[in-house]
Design a protein around this motif. Structure first.
Motif, PDB file in Angstrom:
ATOM      1  N   LEU A 193      -7.784   1.974  -5.597  1.00  0.00           N
ATOM      2  CA  LEU A 193      -7.360   3.372  -5.615  1.00  0.00           C
ATOM      3  C   LEU A 193      -8.237   4.204  -4.680  1.00  0.00           C
ATOM      4  N   TRP A 194      -7.589   4.832  -3.714  1.00  0.00           N
ATOM      5  CA  TRP A 194      -8.228   5.769  -2.790  1.00  0.00           C
ATOM      6  C   TRP A 194      -7.752   7.159  -3.169  1.00  0.00           C
ATOM      7  N   VAL A 195      -8.656   8.097  -3.315  1.00  0.00           N
ATOM      8  CA  VAL A 195      -8.287   9.444  -3.756  1.00  0.00           C
ATOM      9  C   VAL A 195      -8.728  10.469  -2.721  1.00  0.00           C
ATOM     10  N   GLY A 196      -7.791  11.325  -2.348  1.00  0.00           N
ATOM     11  CA  GLY A 196      -8.096  12.424  -1.431  1.00  0.00           C
ATOM     12  C   GLY A 196      -7.789  13.753  -2.085  1.00  0.00           C
ATOM     13  N   GLN A 197      -8.693  14.704  -1.954  1.00  0.00           N
ATOM     14  CA  GLN A 197      -8.467  16.038  -2.494  1.00  0.00           C
ATOM     15  C   GLN A 197      -7.617  16.825  -1.506  1.00  0.00           C
ATOM     16  N   LEU A 198      -6.527  17.410  -2.002  1.00  0.00           N
ATOM     17  CA  LEU A 198      -5.582  18.041  -1.080  1.00  0.00           C
ATOM     18  C   LEU A 198      -4.871  19.211  -1.732  1.00  0.00           C
ATOM     19  N   GLU A 199      -4.782  20.293  -0.992  1.00  0.00           N
ATOM     20  CA  GLU A 199      -3.956  21.449  -1.329  1.00  0.00           C
ATOM     21  C   GLU A 199      -2.788  21.459  -0.356  1.00  0.00           C
ATOM     22  N   LEU A 200      -1.576  21.274  -0.866  1.00  0.00           N
ATOM     23  CA  LEU A 200      -0.417  21.101   0.010  1.00  0.00           C
ATOM     24  C   LEU A 200      -0.049  22.350   0.794  1.00  0.00           C
ATOM     25  N   ALA A 201      -0.613  23.483   0.440  1.00  0.00           N
ATOM     26  CA  ALA A 201      -0.334  24.697   1.197  1.00  0.00           C
ATOM     27  C   ALA A 201      -1.232  24.817   2.434  1.00  0.00           C
TER      28      ALA A 201
ATOM     29  N   THR B  46       0.838  -1.190   0.000  1.00  0.00           N
ATOM     30  CA  THR B  46       0.000   0.000   0.000  1.00  0.00           C
ATOM     31  C   THR B  46       0.873   1.239   0.000  1.00  0.00           C
ATOM     32  N   TRP B  47       0.556   2.164  -0.896  1.00  0.00           N
ATOM     33  CA  TRP B  47       1.359   3.365  -1.091  1.00  0.00           C
ATOM     34  C   TRP B  47       0.497   4.606  -0.924  1.00  0.00           C
ATOM     35  N   PHE B  48       1.059   5.640  -0.297  1.00  0.00           N
ATOM     36  CA  PHE B  48       0.438   6.965  -0.241  1.00  0.00           C
ATOM     37  C   PHE B  48       1.294   7.885  -1.089  1.00  0.00           C
ATOM     38  N   ILE B  49       0.698   8.508  -2.110  1.00  0.00           N
ATOM     39  CA  ILE B  49       1.451   9.323  -3.059  1.00  0.00           C
ATOM     40  C   ILE B  49       0.753  10.674  -3.237  1.00  0.00           C
ATOM     41  N   THR B  50       1.475  11.752  -3.064  1.00  0.00           N
ATOM     42  CA  THR B  50       0.893  13.067  -3.331  1.00  0.00           C
ATOM     43  C   THR B  50       1.081  13.412  -4.807  1.00  0.00           C
ATOM     44  N   GLY B  51       0.048  14.029  -5.374  1.00  0.00           N
ATOM     45  CA  GLY B  51       0.140  14.519  -6.746  1.00  0.00           C
ATOM     46  C   GLY B  51       0.118  13.426  -7.793  1.00  0.00           C
ATOM     47  N   ILE B  52      -0.978  12.661  -7.869  1.00  0.00           N
ATOM     48  CA  ILE B  52      -1.041  11.553  -8.833  1.00  0.00           C
ATOM     49  C   ILE B  52      -1.798  11.935 -10.103  1.00  0.00           C
ATOM     50  N   SER B  53      -2.105  13.204 -10.275  1.00  0.00           N
ATOM     51  CA  SER B  53      -2.885  13.593 -11.453  1.00  0.00           C
ATOM     52  C   SER B  53      -2.046  13.628 -12.723  1.00  0.00           C
ATOM     53  N   ARG B  54      -0.739  13.806 -12.581  1.00  0.00           N
ATOM     54  CA  ARG B  54       0.124  13.904 -13.766  1.00  0.00           C
ATOM     55  C   ARG B  54       1.564  13.581 -13.376  1.00  0.00           C
ATOM     56  N   GLY B  55       2.433  13.524 -14.382  1.00  0.00           N
ATOM     57  CA  GLY B  55       3.860  13.393 -14.151  1.00  0.00           C
ATOM     58  C   GLY B  55       4.255  12.095 -13.475  1.00  0.00           C
ATOM     59  N   LEU B  56       5.310  12.182 -12.663  1.00  0.00           N
ATOM     60  CA  LEU B  56       5.836  10.990 -12.004  1.00  0.00           C
ATOM     61  C   LEU B  56       4.826  10.380 -11.045  1.00  0.00           C
TER      62      LEU B  56
ATOM     63  N   GLY C 132      -3.893   8.171  -3.215  1.00  0.00           N
ATOM     64  CA  GLY C 132      -3.276   9.292  -3.907  1.00  0.00           C
ATOM     65  C   GLY C 132      -4.008  10.584  -3.645  1.00  0.00           C
ATOM     66  N   THR C 133      -3.255  11.690  -3.684  1.00  0.00           N
ATOM     67  CA  THR C 133      -3.887  12.991  -3.506  1.00  0.00           C
ATOM     68  C   THR C 133      -3.830  13.778  -4.801  1.00  0.00           C
ATOM     69  N   VAL C 134      -4.842  14.598  -4.996  1.00  0.00           N
ATOM     70  CA  VAL C 134      -4.944  15.468  -6.164  1.00  0.00           C
ATOM     71  C   VAL C 134      -5.612  16.761  -5.737  1.00  0.00           C
ATOM     72  N   ARG C 135      -5.456  17.791  -6.533  1.00  0.00           N
ATOM     73  CA  ARG C 135      -6.198  19.018  -6.289  1.00  0.00           C
ATOM     74  C   ARG C 135      -7.591  18.931  -6.906  1.00  0.00           C
ATOM     75  N   ASP C 136      -7.701  18.204  -8.022  1.00  0.00           N
ATOM     76  CA  ASP C 136      -8.974  18.063  -8.724  1.00  0.00           C
ATOM     77  C   ASP C 136      -9.266  16.580  -8.931  1.00  0.00           C
ATOM     78  N   PRO C 137     -10.211  15.992  -8.209  1.00  0.00           N
ATOM     79  CA  PRO C 137     -10.496  14.564  -8.353  1.00  0.00           C
ATOM     80  C   PRO C 137     -10.854  14.143  -9.772  1.00  0.00           C
ATOM     81  N   ALA C 138     -11.384  15.046 -10.582  1.00  0.00           N
ATOM     82  CA  ALA C 138     -11.738  14.694 -11.957  1.00  0.00           C
ATOM     83  C   ALA C 138     -10.516  14.327 -12.783  1.00  0.00           C
ATOM     84  N   SER C 139      -9.339  14.776 -12.354  1.00  0.00           N
ATOM     85  CA  SER C 139      -8.124  14.509 -13.120  1.00  0.00           C
ATOM     86  C   SER C 139      -7.719  13.041 -13.101  1.00  0.00           C
ATOM     87  N   VAL C 140      -8.280  12.261 -12.186  1.00  0.00           N
ATOM     88  CA  VAL C 140      -7.946  10.835 -12.108  1.00  0.00           C
ATOM     89  C   VAL C 140      -9.194   9.973 -12.258  1.00  0.00           C
TER      90      VAL C 140
END
Length: 277
Positions: free
Chosen positions: A50-58, A4-14, A31-39
């Protein structure tokens, strides 16, 4: 590797590439994303894993809530990946206050807070791994990239200290040092408002960042190497990925070591020698 992995920013890139590879192997990904629609496509294809959480890292309070909820819903978590981040490029004088605060809040404070939120869970488990995505820019500074470099140098110091703090708990920490990767990072990076005074200077070179060549880094291979590294014992302190990353870091570290060695004798002249005074 599954688990089981927790990954920030899974909407694009690495982040997305890692999540995709892990899900195809049967792993569970939070995984976390700013916009759940992106995944939405990943959620459709891998709904049970896949578990998705909406998150703003600031937002530190939101980080704690999302990390706690992820561990409670899918835990125990084997690997925490601090991947999300972005860059703003330009001469230091060209940067706005908002740009400086935004990068540091996300790349530094955000990553720091994700690690802090995960640590009580990892300690209770008695195991775990943190992968912190840095960059060769965490060891090398370039004109026009000072803000991005500063964010990576800062998080490297934090994670290097954290590595040592977590040894008694069986938790490993790895700093990942990719070179230039063929992702959307350059195209989505912000550019500071240019000042004419810097036209033609070294700091202006990065104004063409979005049109620059994509670089040698293969995101598929880099993601696979990061996943593989989580199986190594002990955890590698740094994972250098990309021929460009190795070359830039080797050059910078060699120069810094030569400068240090040249000051060996002079450094000792300021030692206290017991004279009265």
């Amino acid at each position: 590797m599954t688990g089981t992995w927790f990954i920030t920013g899974i909407s694009r890139g690495l982040g997305r590439e890692m999540a995709t590879q892990l899900l195809k192997r049967g792993a569970t990904v939070a995984g976390t994303v700013r916009d759940p629609a992106s995944v939405a496509d990943l959620r459709t294809a891998h709904r049970e894993h896949l578990w998705v959480g909406q998150l703003e890292l600031a937002d530190p309070a939101a980080i704690r809530r999302v990390v706690d909820r992820a561990f409670n819903d899918v835990g125990p978590v084997d690997v925490v990946v601090n991947n999300a981040g972005y860059g703003v490029f330009g001469a230091i004088e060209e940067l706005s206050d908002e740009q400086i605060r935004g990068v540091l809040d996300t790349n530094v404070i955000g990553s720091l807070q994700v690690a802090r939120a995960a640590l009580p869970h990892l300690r209770r488990q008695g195991s775990g791994r943190i992968l912190q995505v840095s960059s060769y820019g965490g060891q090398v500074a370039r004109p026009g990239a000072a803000l991005y470099n500063a964010s990576k140098w800062c998080i490297e110091a934090f994670m290097e200290a954290l590595q040592q703090e977590l040894v008694p708990f069986g938790i490993g920490v790895t700093l990942v040092e990719p070179g230039v990767v063929r992702t959307e990072f350059r195209g989505r990076s912000e550019l500071a408002q240019p000042l004419a005074a810097y036209d033609g200077t070294p700091a202006a070179a990065l104004r063409g960042l979005r049109e620059a060549s994509p670089g040698p880094g293969d995101p598929v291979r880099i993601a696979a190497a990061m996943i593989e590294s989580a199986q190594r014992e002990p955890a590698p302190r740094r994972l250098v990925l990309g021929s460009d990353s190795y070359a830039f870091m080797h050059e910078a570290l060699t120069e810094r070591l030569a400068e240090l060695e040249a000051q060996r004798e002079n450094a000792s002249t300021t030692d206290w020698r017991g004279e009265p005074g």
